[in-house]
Design a protein around this motif. Structure first.
Motif, mmCIF file in Angstrom:
data_model
loop_
_atom_site.group_PDB
_atom_site.id
_atom_site.type_symbol
_atom_site.label_atom_id
_atom_site.label_comp_id
_atom_site.label_asym_id
_atom_site.label_seq_id
_atom_site.Cartn_x
_atom_site.Cartn_y
_atom_site.Cartn_z
ATOM 1 N N LYS A 112 0.852 -1.190 0.000
ATOM 2 C CA LYS A 112 0.000 0.000 0.000
ATOM 3 C C LYS A 112 0.880 1.228 0.000
ATOM 4 O O LYS A 112 1.731 1.398 0.863
ATOM 5 N N ILE A 113 0.662 2.067 -1.003
ATOM 6 C CA ILE A 113 1.560 3.200 -1.213
ATOM 7 C C ILE A 113 0.868 4.512 -0.866
ATOM 8 O O ILE A 113 -0.332 4.673 -1.073
ATOM 9 N N MET A 114 1.675 5.429 -0.331
ATOM 10 C CA MET A 114 1.162 6.765 -0.054
ATOM 11 C C MET A 114 2.166 7.774 -0.602
ATOM 12 O O MET A 114 3.358 7.641 -0.382
ATOM 13 N N ARG A 143 2.839 9.283 -5.749
ATOM 14 C CA ARG A 143 2.538 7.880 -5.438
ATOM 15 C C ARG A 143 3.103 6.925 -6.484
ATOM 16 O O ARG A 143 3.647 5.879 -6.166
ATOM 17 N N TYR A 144 2.920 7.287 -7.758
ATOM 18 C CA TYR A 144 3.255 6.337 -8.825
ATOM 19 C C TYR A 144 4.370 6.839 -9.736
ATOM 20 O O TYR A 144 4.571 6.304 -10.817
ATOM 21 N N THR A 179 -3.251 8.529 -0.290
ATOM 22 C CA THR A 179 -3.024 7.087 -0.275
ATOM 23 C C THR A 179 -3.529 6.458 -1.573
ATOM 24 O O THR A 179 -4.209 7.099 -2.362
ATOM 25 N N ASP A 180 -3.192 5.168 -1.757
ATOM 26 C CA ASP A 180 -3.694 4.382 -2.890
ATOM 27 C C ASP A 180 -5.194 4.508 -3.069
ATOM 28 O O ASP A 180 -5.701 4.625 -4.164
ATOM 29 N N ASP A 181 -5.899 4.435 -1.926
ATOM 30 C CA ASP A 181 -7.360 4.483 -2.002
ATOM 31 C C ASP A 181 -7.891 5.902 -1.836
ATOM 32 O O ASP A 181 -8.981 6.112 -1.294
ATOM 33 N N GLU A 182 -7.053 6.870 -2.289
ATOM 34 C CA GLU A 182 -7.483 8.272 -2.443
ATOM 35 C C GLU A 182 -7.825 8.978 -1.132
ATOM 36 O O GLU A 182 -8.571 9.948 -1.132
ATOM 37 N N ILE A 200 -0.202 1.661 5.501
ATOM 38 C CA ILE A 200 0.674 1.930 4.360
ATOM 39 C C ILE A 200 1.986 1.159 4.530
ATOM 40 O O ILE A 200 2.521 1.084 5.634
#
Ligand SMILES: [Zn+2]
Length: 358
Positions: free
Chosen positions: A169-171, A346-347, A185-188, A253
């Protein structure tokens, strides 16, 4: 998976203990320097054991010195003896079998009247933000004691398991001046940290106070004010980094991503003439604090290439400049401009090498 970090502890030895530590650490480096030069002369590793080394050190410490000398020699040989390092800074190292730590004291054998005696020395976890870090639940490594500008510091290496398993899980975290930090975070999930306006106001106040003091030629007061400002900024960085890591922890995370060399930002974002140098901040230090605290929680920190992170559309990768408060893209994507950076971080491509270069 695990990682090793170093925890700093302030030592408060008595006068007598301090002079023993000084003596021992001088002896320690001289043992290493002597062994290394012997090994370099013979071009092979030493066969000496602690009883072959006639100095006043506990035998466990002698063994550690031999081990250290051997590893220095190995490195020197790898470099074809182009440079033989000579240790100058006094240091002394105990392996983990030889000391104990209970948050208030470190006990280890030191030389008292020619005899190795285990003595407790007063200790204080130097980084006040580590109070909620339960050091003793982890595997402790070597204890390294050294003197830095008249202060005795103990460094204990700690092995911490990294949290893996439930997927990555990335932040992303974007550091700035107007908003000190934004995390997505990944889930916004979005979180803002610190108060840029307040910081700016505070720094302006420090500056105008100093200007007034300058007119009265109060040089000591100016210096005190500068120190105070530095301490305050450091304290803000501690608070912000703690809040970021707590947020990451709360969201399970496993990787925090930051921009590499985020400090480039401070010149581009403060190019307005009258603001120059007024509102600068060390993003480097804040990054370091985040990395350190995150690692203690088993969270990895990665650094990404900062190119276009505030301009690229997170949905279609088109580059746009934000207009006003909003970031809008032709593809229909629309968000508050302050969170675009963190979304892209994040990416963004991770830069090689784990640590950020200064
Ligand atoms: Zn787009």
């Amino acid at each position: 998976m695990s990682q090793t970090i170093t925890v700093k502890i302030k030592l408060l030895p008595t006068k007598e203990q301090a002079s023993i530590l000084y003596e021992m650490s001088q002896t320690y480096i001289s043992v290493i320097n002597t062994l290394v030069s012997e090994m370099v002369a013979e071009k092979k590793s030493t066969k000496k054991s602690s009883k072959d080394i006639p100095v006043h050190l506990p035998s466990a410490v002698k063994n550690q010195a031999i081990k250290d000398a051997k590893s220095v020699f190995k490195k020197t040989r790898k470099n074809q003896f182009t440079s033989v390092p000579v240790l100058k800074k006094p240091v002394c190292i105990w392996n983990n079998q030889n000391y104990s730590f209970d948050y208030t004291h470190i006990s280890m054998p030191i030389m008292v009247n020619g005899k190795a005696t285990k003595i407790p020395i007063c200790a204080l976890l130097a980084d006040k933000d580590n109070r909620n870090f339960d050091l003793l639940t982890y595997k402790l490594g070597t204890l390294r004691i050294t003197k830095k500008s008249n202060k005795w510091i103990a460094q204990i290496s700690v092995t911490i398991p990294t949290t893996r398993g439930t997927g990555l899980k990335i932040m992303g975290v974007d550091l700035g001046l107007k908003v000190p930090a934004v995390a997505v975070t990944d889930d916004e999930k979005v979180c803002f940290f610190g108060n840029g306006r307040q910081n700016k106001f505070k720094k302006r106040k420090f500056r105008s106070d100093r200007k007034a003091l300058g007119k009265k030629k109060k040089l000591n007061a100016i210096r005190r004010s500068k120190d105070k400002e530095q301490r305050w900024m450091k304290d803000q960085d501690h608070k912000t980094s703690r809040a970021i890591v707590n947020f990451a922890k709360g969201n399970k995370i496993s990787v925090i991503r930051l921009e590499q060399l985020a400090k480039i930002r401070q010149t581009t974002r403060t190019s307005r003439k009258n603001e120059k140098n007024l509102h600068t901040w060390s993003f480097y230090r804040l990054s370091q604090f985040i990395e350190y605290k995150a690692n203690l929680e088993g969270i990895n920190v990665e650094y990404v290439n900062p190119a276009y992170t505030s301009q690229t559309c997170p949905k279609c990768s088109e580059k746009n400049k934000a207009q006003g408060r909003k970031y809008k893209c032709k593809c229909g994507f629309e968000k508050h401009r302050d969170i675009i950076g963190a979304m892209n971080i994040r990416y963004a491509p991770v830069v090689d090498g784990k640590s950020q270069s200064a």
